[in-house]
Enzyme design. Structure first.
Site, mmCIF file in Angstrom:
data_model
loop_
_atom_site.group_PDB
_atom_site.id
_atom_site.type_symbol
_atom_site.label_atom_id
_atom_site.label_comp_id
_atom_site.label_asym_id
_atom_site.label_seq_id
_atom_site.Cartn_x
_atom_site.Cartn_y
_atom_site.Cartn_z
ATOM 1 N N THR A 255 0.835 -1.198 0.000
ATOM 2 C CA THR A 255 0.000 0.000 0.000
ATOM 3 C C THR A 255 0.867 1.245 0.000
ATOM 4 O O THR A 255 2.022 1.212 0.439
ATOM 5 C CB THR A 255 -0.877 0.079 1.267
ATOM 6 O OG1 THR A 255 -0.019 0.225 2.418
ATOM 7 C CG2 THR A 255 -1.765 -1.125 1.421
ATOM 8 N N ASP A 256 0.294 2.352 -0.487
ATOM 9 C CA ASP A 256 0.867 3.629 -0.098
ATOM 10 C C ASP A 256 0.599 3.777 1.396
ATOM 11 O O ASP A 256 -0.226 3.069 1.981
ATOM 12 C CB ASP A 256 0.244 4.771 -0.909
ATOM 13 C CG ASP A 256 1.170 5.977 -1.013
ATOM 14 O OD1 ASP A 256 2.022 6.166 -0.105
ATOM 15 O OD2 ASP A 256 1.054 6.735 -1.983
ATOM 16 N N TRP A 257 1.258 4.715 2.016
ATOM 17 C CA TRP A 257 1.235 4.796 3.473
ATOM 18 C C TRP A 257 -0.170 5.180 3.965
ATOM 19 O O TRP A 257 -0.733 6.200 3.572
ATOM 20 C CB TRP A 257 2.295 5.774 3.941
ATOM 21 C CG TRP A 257 3.603 5.129 4.284
ATOM 22 C CD1 TRP A 257 4.332 5.330 5.417
ATOM 23 C CD2 TRP A 257 4.336 4.154 3.529
ATOM 24 N NE1 TRP A 257 5.461 4.536 5.402
ATOM 25 C CE2 TRP A 257 5.488 3.800 4.257
ATOM 26 C CE3 TRP A 257 4.115 3.524 2.302
ATOM 27 C CZ2 TRP A 257 6.427 2.876 3.816
ATOM 28 C CZ3 TRP A 257 5.039 2.584 1.844
ATOM 29 C CH2 TRP A 257 6.174 2.266 2.597
ATOM 30 N N ALA B 54 -2.935 3.692 3.243
ATOM 31 C CA ALA B 54 -3.928 3.581 2.175
ATOM 32 C C ALA B 54 -4.694 2.267 2.221
ATOM 33 O O ALA B 54 -5.382 1.924 1.272
ATOM 34 C CB ALA B 54 -3.250 3.734 0.811
#
Length: 785
Positions: free
Chosen positions: A286-288, A290
Site C-alpha cells: 500500500t501507499d502509506w 492507504a
C-alpha cells in the site's frame, strides 16, 4: 460512454467492499467503466522467478502462521528512520526490510545526494542518464541499509495539469514515462535494491486522495477515477508495464479508488491485470495508510500494508486465516512473494547492509555515520542537472551570454533558500515579499516596493529561495545546494568581458498532498514584465514543478530568452550557469505540452466537488486516451510550446526516412506465453524506421529524434520511439527506431488482448510532436484468426 451519474450510490458502496458488476460476456467498454468487476482468486507467483521462488518457498515452509503474518505489514520502531519496517526473523536468516523514500534520493538522512527530479530526467530524454542516475541513487540506498526504494514514479501521468505530484514522474506521455521508468528500475535493481514503482493506478490528483470528514462529520471517501478498459491499457497502465518488463519487484498501490473500488483492494487491477495479465512476480504494497480493509484487501491481491497493519491485519488477521476468511494459500503467497523479491535482488547475501543501518532515527542526536557519497556520482549529478533544462525562446542569440560585466539578477528563486536545503518546503513567515533587489549589480531606475502576496500564490510559489526539488515524500536533501545566484557570482568573479542582460528567476512550486492553484501566477508574471519594461535583454528562468504557462510575458519584445529549468537537484546553479555561458549546450525537450491559456485545458484540473453523491467523489475520465498532445491535436488547439519541443545553440535537419515492410498475414494478437510484463511476443520487433539527422549549425549539439505513429482508429499520433544523439557541427548520424508489436497495437476490449490491426499506419519523424518533417506510411495486413 456510460455516465457515472447513472450508476448509483449502491454500486459505489458494493465496489468498496470488493464486490461489483459481473457479466459472462464482454461486449463493450461500458462493462468496465465506473465499476470494478471482481477477479478472484489471486494468482500465485513463480511464473519466471524459479530460483528465487524455490528459496522463498523453502524459507516460508519453516515459518509459523504468526511469522508469515508478520511479514505482511510494517511495524513502528525508533531504531531507525526508515519510512517502513518489516521485522526480521533471525531463526531462519531473514534480516527484515527497510522501506524508504523516495524517487529523487534517500530521504531523511545525511551523507546522500539530492538528484534531479523525475520531471527533470524526463526533460532530458536521455535513457542512459536515467539509468545511471538510478544506479548511483541505488548505491546510496543500499549503503544506508534500504531494501526497498520507494520509487520510481510513473503515475500520475499528468492528466491533471496542476497535479501536486506530477513533478515526481518523468512525463505526461506514457511511452516516455515508461522508458524512463524502466531504466530507473534497472538502475536501482542493478544495485540489489528493490524498486517500488508507484502509484498504481490512475492517481491523477491530490484533492480527495484520502478519506476526509465533511461538515456533518461524515466520511467522504477518496476520489474515484472512473476509467474505461481501453484507456487503462493504452495510457495509464503502459508505463507500469514497461517497469514490470524491466524486472520491478514491487508495486505500490495508489490512494484513490478505481471505478469505485480502493486501489489497495481492487481485485480487477491487482489480481486481474497486475498479477495475471502482466504476470507480476513481486509483491504489492500500500501507499502509506492507504489500506481500507483486511480480508477484502488480502483476497484482492494486496501483499503488504504500510506503515503498519494493526488496524486491519495485525493479530486479528491471524484469526482470519484460521477461520478460512483468507486461505492459508493466499497467506503463503503473500509471504513467498515478499521473500522471493528479497532473494531475487540478492539481499540475503552477507554483503548487503542490515536494514536501516545508515538511517538514524534522529539526525540531531549523535549517531554512527554511514557515508554513501561517492566521487563517481558527481558527473551524473551535474549532467543530469544540465540536460533537464529546456530552452524555449532565444531571440537573436541572446544566449549564450558572452561573459557579461553587468548582469542584473531579480527574483525570489535566485538565492539559496533560508533553510540550508529547501527539501521541497516553502517557508513563509508572513504574507509579504520585500523588494527583490538585483543581486550582482542593478539599474538604478529599477526598484520594487513591498508587495502583498495574495493567498492563492502560497501553493504556487516557493518564496524562500531557489527550488531544486518539489515537496512531500519525493523531496530530498543533499550535502550542498548550488543556487543560481551563488554560481553566477562565482562566474562573474572569474569572467571579464561585456554584455548587458537581466536574469529573472521565478518558480512554480508543487507538493504531495495538495494540487497547485493554477498553471501560472500573476505575481511572478508581473515581476517579469516590470523588469522587461526597463531591460531590453530580459532572460527568464523558471524552476517549475510541472507545466507552467508563460503567455503573460512570452511575447514581450524585451523578453529575449525563456528557460524551463525544472527541478535539477543539488547542482542546480552550476548546471544553469554552464548553459547560460555556453560551456554546455541545451539539449532538453519538454516532457509535456505548454498551452497558451488555462482554458485550453478545459477539464484537466482536479475535481473539487463531491458530486453527484456528496460522500463518494467521482472523476470521470471521459476524454479517454486524449490527454496532453493527443488532446491538443484532436482539438486542433494552437500551443505555446508543444510536447517534445526544445531549442539548442545549434540547428538540425532530418532526411532519409526508411521504413521496413511488414510481412503480410502477421498474427493480429500475441500468442506467446506470459512472463512478467505480459505476453512475451508483445516485444517482438515488427518494423524498423530509420532517418538521418544532420547538425547544420556551427557547434556540437545533441538532438532528440522522435517518432510518432498514427494507429488506425486511434489518436492522430502517439510517441513510439526516441533517440538522443550528440552530433558534431556539420556531421550527420542515422537513427533507428525498432517498433514492437505493442508499439503498433491497440487494446481490444472484447478479446482482452492487444490487437495489431490491418491498415495504413502514419509514420512521423522529427524534433517535436508538431515539427515532424519526415512523413510516410506503414502498411500492415494482419491475420485475426
Amino acid at each position: 460512454m456510460l455516465s457515472q451519474g447513472k450508476i448509483g450510490v449502491a454500486l459505489a458502496i458494493l465496489s468498496m467492499c470488493g464486490l461489483g458488476h459481473t457479466e459472462e460476456n464482454i461486449t463493450s467498454d461500458t462493462h468496465f467503466y465506473g465499476q470494478s468487476e471482481p477477479v478472484y482468486p489471486s494468482r500465485q507467483g513463480d511464473r519466471d522467478w524459479a530460483d528465487a521462488y524455490a528459496k522463498a518457498a523453502e524459507l516460508v515452509a519453516q515459518l509459523t502462521l504468526e511469522e508469515k503474518n508478520n511479514l505482511t505489514y510494517g511495524i513502528a520502531t525508533t531504531e531507525n528512520g526508515c519510512s517502513g519496517n518489516i521485522p526480521a526473523i533471525p531463526r531462519v536468516g531473514f534480516t527484515g526490510m527497510c522501506l524508504q523514500d523516495a524517487g529523487q534520493g534517500v530521504r531523511f538522512t545525511d551523507f546522500v545526494n539530492s538528484y534531479p527530479s523525475g520531471i527533470h530526467v524526463g526533460a532530458s530524454w536521455n535513457k542512459t542518464l536515467a539509468h545511471d542516475r538510478a544506479w548511483h541513487m541505488g548505491g546510496e540506498f543500499r549503503k544506508k541499509g534500504v531494501q526497498v526504494a520507494l520509487g520510481p514514479v510513473v503515475g500520475p501521468l499528468g492528466r491533471v495539469v496542476t497535479g501536486g505530484r506530477n513533478w515526481e514522474g518523468p512525463s505526461n506521455d506514457p511511452y516516455l514515462g515508461g522508458v524512463m521508468g524502466a531504466e530507473s528500475v534497472r538502475g536501482l535493481q542493478d544495485q540489489g535494491v528493490i524498486s517500488s514503482v508507484k502509484h498504481f493506478i490512475a492517481n491523477e490528483q491530490e484533492l480527495y486522495r484520502n478519506p476526509t470528514l465533511d461538515a456533518e462529520n461524515r466520511t467522504v471517501q477518496s476520489i474515484s477515477s472512473n476509467i474505461d478498459d481501453k484507456t487503462m491499457h493504452e495510457l495509464y497502465l503502459w508505463p507500469f508495464q514497461d517497469a514490470l518488463k524491466a524486472g520491478a519487484a514491487n508495486i505500490m498501490c495508489s490512494y484513490n479508488r478505481i471505478n469505485n473500488s480502493y486501489a489497495s483492494q481492487n481485485s480487477k487491477t491487482l489480481n486481474g491485470i497486475l498479477k495475471t495479465e502482466l504476470g507480476f512476480e513481486g509483491f504489492v504494497v500500500t501507499d502509506w495508510d492507504a489500506q481500507h480493509a483486511g480480508v477484502a484487501a488480502a483476497n484482492a491481491g494486496l501483499d503488504m500494508a504500510m506503515p503498519d497493519g494493526q488496524t486491519f491485519w495485525g493479530n486479528n488477521f491471524t484469526e482470519a486465516f484460521k477461520n478460512g476468511s483468507v486461505s492459508e494459500a493466499r497467506l503463503n503467497d503473500m509471504a513467498t512473494r515478499i521473500i522471493a523479491s528479497w532473494y531475487k535482488l540478492g539481499q540475503d547475501e552477507s554483503s548487503y547492509p542490515k536494514p536501516g543501518v545508515g538511517m538514524p532515527y534522529n539526525l540531531s542526536e549523535p549517531h554512527d555515520i554511514v557515508n554513501a557519497l561517492t566521487a563517481d556520482a558527481r558527473p551524473v549529478l551535474f549532467e543530469g542537472a544540465v540536460e533537464g533544462h529546456v530552452l524555449v525562446k532565444n531571440v537573436n542569440k541572446s544566449l549564450p551570454l558572452r561573459s557579461p560585466k553587468l548582469l542584473s539578477v531579480f527574483g525570489y528563486d535566485a538565492k539559496a533558500p533560508d533553510a540550508y536545503m529547501p527539501n521541497g518546503q516553502s517557508i513563509l513567515t508572513n504574507a509579504w515579499a520585500i523588494g527583490f533587489e538585483p543581486a550582482i549589480s542593478h539599474f538604478s531606475e529599477l526598484s520594487f516596493a513591498a508587495t502583498v502576496i495574495n493567498a492563492p500564490y502560497y501553493s504556487q510559489v516557493a518564496f524562500n529561495g531557489t527550488l531544486s526539488v518539489g515537496g512531500g515524500s519525493g523531496a530530498s536533501a543533499g550535502p550542498y545546494l548550488s543556487a543560481p545566484l551563488d554560481a553566477l557570482q562565482q562566474r562573474a568573479y572569474e569572467d571579464g568581458t561585456a554584455s548587458d542582460a537581466c536574469l529573472v528567476f521565478i518558480n512554480a512550486f508543487a507538493t504531495e498532498g495538495s494540487d497547485r492553484a493554477g498553471a501560472y501566477d500573476d505575481y511572478s508574471d508581473g515581476l517579469i514584465n516590470q523588469v522587461a519594461t526597463t531591460c531590453a535583454n530580459t532572460i527568464v528562468v523558471i524552476h517549475n514543478a510541472g507545466t507552467r504557462l508563460v503567455d503573460q510575458f512570452a511575447d514581450h519584445p524585451n523578453v529575449t530568452a525563456i528557460i524551463f529549468a525544472h527541478l535539477p537537484g543539488q547542482d542546480s546553479g552550476r548546471a544553469l550557469v554552464s548553459l547560460l555561458y555556453g560551456d554546455e549546450n541545451f539539449s532538453g525537450k519538454l516532457p509535456y505540452s505548454v498551452a497558451k491559456n488555462e482554458s485550453d485545458y478545459e477539464n484537466f484540473f482536479h475535481v473539487g466537488a463531491t458530486t453527484p453523491y456528496g460522500l463518494f467523489p467521482q472523476d470521470d475520465f471521459e476524454e479517454g486516451v486524449l490527454t496532453d498532445y493527443r488532446y491538443f491535436d484532436a482539438k486542433n488547439i494552437t500551443l505555446r510550446y508543444e510536447f517534445g519541443f526544445g531549442l539548442s545553440y545549434t540547428s538540425f535537419e532530418f532526411s532519409g526516412l526508411e521504413i521496413s515492410s511488414v510481412e503480410d498475414g502477421i498474427a493480429a494478437y500475441p500468442s506467446g506465453a506470459i512472463e512478467q510484463g505480459g505476453a512475451i511476443d508483445l516485444w517482438d520487433i515488427v518494423a524498423t524506421v530509420k532517418a538521418t539527422v544532420q547538425n547544420t549549425g556551427d557547434r556540437t549539439g545533441a538532438e532528440v529524434a522522435q517518432i510518432y505513429i498514427g494507429i488506425p482508429n486511434g489518436p492522430v499520433k502517439q510517441l513510439r520511439g526516441f533517440d538522443k544523439v550528440k552530433i558534431p557541427a556539420g556531421k550527420s548520424v542515422q537513427v533507428s527506431f525498432p517498433l514492437t508489436r505493442r508499439d503498433l497495437s491497440s487494446w481490444d476490449v472484447v478479446a482482452q488482448k492487444w490487437q495489431l490491426q490491418s491498415g495504413s499506419y502514419d509514420v512521423f519523424v522529427g524534433s517535436s510532436s508538431r515539427n515532424l518533417p519526415l512523413r510516410s506510411t506503414l502498411n500492415i495486413v494482419a491475420d485475426d484468426k
